[in-house]
Design an enzyme around this catalytic site. Structure first.
Site, PDB file in Angstrom:
ATOM      1  CG  ASP A 285      -2.207   0.863   0.846  1.00  0.00           C
ATOM      2  OD1 ASP A 285      -2.159   1.621  -0.159  1.00  0.00           O
ATOM      3  OD2 ASP A 285      -3.204   0.809   1.577  1.00  0.00           O
TER       4      ASP A 285
HETATM    5  C1  BGC Z   1      -4.999   3.229  -0.062  1.00  0.00           C
HETATM    6  C2  BGC Z   1      -5.155   2.184  -1.127  1.00  0.00           C
HETATM    7  C3  BGC Z   1      -5.086   2.842  -2.485  1.00  0.00           C
HETATM    8  C4  BGC Z   1      -3.762   3.571  -2.593  1.00  0.00           C
HETATM    9  C5  BGC Z   1      -3.563   4.220  -3.943  1.00  0.00           C
HETATM   10  C6  BGC Z   1      -3.776   4.103  -0.285  1.00  0.00           C
HETATM   11  O1  BGC Z   1      -3.742   5.169   0.598  1.00  0.00           O
HETATM   12  O2  BGC Z   1      -4.942   2.608   1.208  1.00  0.00           O
HETATM   13  O3  BGC Z   1      -6.352   1.497  -0.950  1.00  0.00           O
HETATM   14  O4  BGC Z   1      -5.253   1.894  -3.488  1.00  0.00           O
HETATM   15  O5  BGC Z   1      -3.713   4.573  -1.606  1.00  0.00           O
HETATM   16  O6  BGC Z   1      -4.402   5.274  -4.137  1.00  0.00           O
END
Ligand code: BGC
Length: 751
Positions: A285
């Site tokens: 993530d």
């Molecule tokens: C989130 C993810 C997301 C990623 C990209 C993160 O902060 O937890 O779910 O896909 O950002 O935007």
């Protein structure tokens, strides 16, 4: 000619014959041989694009540096780059300017549609309609792929039991069985049958794992769950996703047992890639590799890189850790190059499967982009999905549906005229104010007189960084005009609830009531006219106990996306008979949270002796306000004749359960017939109820249908604390009904 073929020919290391081979593995092998350590690390590096920040970016991630790395072949993927022009521009650098010309995979959070938005995922899950949900992801994939995107960071399949956590809006609710089926449906919708087709995209099962159990519902908080919850509640949707051939898995921000998941070999190597044989790749993530330093699990970036790559995190999202540290770690012999090879193979495989090596620009077609965005068929589909997502929570004296003529209706609430909030959270690509508002939807019905008053603003603007709304907690200056309108109305429709940006990532709440002054507005209007239909807008279960006790009709309308107003109006006016059922329990008050239907019995479940020493609250009932699976219709259903094809069964034999469901009202309708079991005694205690089957059936007024379910070895067992799936002999109960709380009951025994 493929790009790889070009690259390899130039290098003259491999005969052109290899590239006629359709076998992806041998193509990957050949390519890998050509790559330097830095180029391998590059494949494991993902950069955010140049706008649309969906997380905090570290200093140093400048555009100039990103361009330089693209040219060097040090970037394997970009996220938040969108639109054919933009995607083509970055792809062109990767393909035409880097040494090996390996195409980028382009990721984006396509969470509930791209530009044409379907309901938020929690709302869609309330439909229990797997075909519709698959179709909704299909539409999202068609739109997203037409703007150059070939990978979505969806579906989010975290089980959510805590309504304080803002991200429950992104998931399928609290149940692992329903969650697993919805996960499969969404993955199928995104990936289709052929990933190499230009309108399918790779899906991501996220967030692996346990993120939905953030303590106290506070975003990014620690997670502390037991082995049994991990295996029986958290992991099943991920296992289902892997079985459905999901191409990527995103790890989660949280720790489990003191180990940040990004650095957990147990979850990523042993379970995901080992036991489940997942052959796609794991994306971190946003900066979760780097964040292991803040967690206190790695002392610096170099150690974070070592821990993450060893644990099986294949790609670093906007974390600048792999790109800055990995190559040196290999050169210093701290980690083996094999680890890089494994990660790169996985990443390249998905790129090959997407067809990016055949044509890196295959998703970049301006004509298709123009045709597909906002296609009328997509609007039809999201409207259909929106209607199916609505849940009728309460309907005393058949106040609903509204009459189509001769009624004076007062429509009240700022959310009723809002064209932005219904789009919900996670809608990065959609244009502001493009939802059909409830006011507009109701205005299409001309037979009644309709007066609109907002009564009070919900939000008073946004903060600058990634859409955070400021809630109105003081201004009641427009209460009076709403009260006056309500006084002279036959029916008052009040649209109240959360603003679309009050749920989603980083939007945890400690209070689950109607935000701001809306509760006061509701009570003030109720004093002059109690004939109220309350339409709730929200991205999470709300604790609306006062409303339940006083308001005759309550409709759960979530945030339903682009076609919100039309869907709500069609349900209110009875042109669509609601059939949604709650995928998540609604609490009486925030103090009950986490609350869920599949709880454990405890040692003191009942007040048997009339004393105080049993599992309860002294200031609230234990039961929820609205249970999991609850939802009414404009018709009524009667359940009878619950039958099993025996009473004692051998483990391994199928058990057939049937029930008669009669539409006892005067309208045709749909009902979600739900089957639950209880394993009365287990070596690991079992929940009081577990959903193990459901059937969404359409029954004509007056008709009866016999619904049949099969219980088999896939539904009767559970995971022990070693993570093994076992079935134990003993007594079971089976329950069938229209909600988790209203069921017929029968018994059987497994021998
Ligand atoms: C989130 C993810 C997301 C990623 C990209 C993160 O902060 O937890 O779910 O896909 O950002 O935007």
């Amino acid at each position: 000619m493929t790009i790889v073929a070009m690259a390899c020919k130039n290098n003259n290391e491999i005969s052109a014959e290899n590239y006629k081979d359709d076998n992806i593995t041998s193509k990957i092998d050949s390519l890998l041989k050509l790559m330097t350590i830095e180029e391998k690390v590059g494949q494991m590096n993902q950069y955010n694009g140049f706008w649309d920040l969906t997380g905090p970016s570290p200093k140093g991630g400048t555009a100039a540096k990103k361009y330089e790395h693209l040219r060097k072949g040090w970037v394997g993927s970009m996220l938040n780059v969108r639109g054919v022009e933009q995607v083509r521009a970055v792809q062109k650098i990767a393909v035409e300017e880097s040494r090996l010309g390996i195409p980028l995979i382009i990721g984006f959070d396509v969470i509930h549609g791209y530009k044409t938005l379907s309901p938020i995922p929690l709302a869609e899950s309330a439909s229990w309609d797997l075909e519709a949900i698959e179709q909704s992801s299909r539409i999202a994939a068609i739109e997203a792929s037409s703007v150059g995107i070939n990978w979505t960071f969806a579906p989010m399949i975290d089980i959510g039991r805590d309504a304080r956590w803002g991200r429950v809006m992104e998931g399928a609710g609290e149940d692992p069985y329903l969650g697993s089926l919805i996960a499969k449906a969404r993955i199928k919708g995104f990936q289709g049958d052929d990933l190499s087709s230009v309108n399918t995209i790779a899906a991501t099962a996220k967030h692996f794992a346990g993120y939905g159990f953030s303590e106290a519902g506070r975003e990014y908080n620690t997670v502390d769950i037991g082995t049994s919850t991990l295996h029986n509640v958290v992991l099943p949707p991920f296992k289902a996703a892997v079985d459905a051939d999901v191409k990527t898995v995103m790890n989660s921000f949280n720790e489990i047992n003191g180990v940040p998941v990004t650095g957990s070999p147990y979850l990523q190597r042993d379970i995901l890639k080992g036991e489940w044989n997942f052959n796609g790749f794991v994306i971190s993530d946003w900066a979760s590799i780097r964040e292991m330093i803040s967690w206190g699990h790695a002392k610096n970036k170099s150690e974070a890189a070592k821990i993450a790559v060893t644990a099986g995190s294949d790609m670093d999202m906007e974390g600048y850790v792999y790109i800055e540290e990995l190559a040196q770690l290999v050169k210093d012999d701290v980690i083996k190059e094999d680890l890089l090879d494994d990660a790169v193979r996985r990443i390249l495989r998905v790129k090959f499967e997407l067809g990016l090596f055949d044509d890196p620009y295959r998703y970049c077609d301006e004509v298709r982009e123009k045709e597909m965005i906002g296609h009328p068929k997509h609007h039809e589909a999201v409207l259909d999905m929106a209607k199916k997502s609505i849940v009728l929570l309460k309907n005393e004296n058949n106040l609903l549906p509204l009459k189509k003529e001769g009624q004076k209706i007062a429509l009240i609430g700022a959310l009723a005229s809002d064209k932005n909030s219904p789009l919900g959270s996670w809608r990065l690509a959609s244009d502001d104010n493009t939802a059909v508002s409830v006011l507009e939807g109701m205005q299409a019905y001309k037979g009644n007189s309709l007066v609109y008053k907002k009564g009070a603003d919900v939000s008073v603007g946004k903060t600058a960084f990634v859409e955070e709304v400021r809630i109105n907690t003081t201004d009641k200056s427009e209460f009076q005009s709403a009260i006056t309108a309500a006084k002279s109305a036959d029916v008052v429709v009040m649209v109240l609830g959360e603003h679309g940006f009050q749920s989603g990532e980083a939007r945890s709440r400690t209070n689950l009531q109607l935000p701001g002054v809306q509760q006061e507005l509701l009570e003030a209007v109720y004093k002059v006219n109690s004939n109220i239909v309350l339409v709730l807008n929200n991205g999470r279960p709300l604790a609306v106990s006062w409303a339940d006790a006083h308001i005759p009709a309550i409709v759960e309308a979530w945030q339903l996306g682009t076609q919100t107003g039309n869907a709500v109006a069609q349900v209110l006016y009875g042109d669509y008979n609601p059939s949604g059922k709650l995928p998540m329990t609604f609490p009486r008050g925030v103090g009950q949270v986490p609350i869920y239907y599949n709880y454990k019995n405890t040692g003191r479940p009942k007040n048997v002796e009339g004393n105080v020493f049993w599992s309860h609250y002294i200031d609230s009932e234990n039961t929820p306000l609205y249970p999991f699976g609850h939802g009414l219709s404009y018709t009524t259903f009667e359940y009878s004749n619950l039958k099993l094809n025996g009473s004692i069964f051998n483990i391994g034999n199928d058990i057939t359960v049937s029930v008669d469901v009669k539409n006892s009202g005067d309208r045709d309708g749909k009902e979600v017939v739900q089957l639950y079991i209880r394993d009365l005694v287990g070596s690991v205690t079992r929940p009081v109820k577990e959903l193990k089957g459901f059937d969404l059936v359409e029954i004509k007024a007056g008709d009866t249908k016999t619904i049949t379910f099969t219980l088999d070895k896939t539904t009767l067992g559970f995971y022990n604390n070693q993570g093994e799936y076992i079935i134990e002999p003993g007594e079971f109960k089976v329950f069938v009904g229209g909600s988790s709380a209203q069921t017929l009951e029968a018994d059987f025994e497994l021998d």
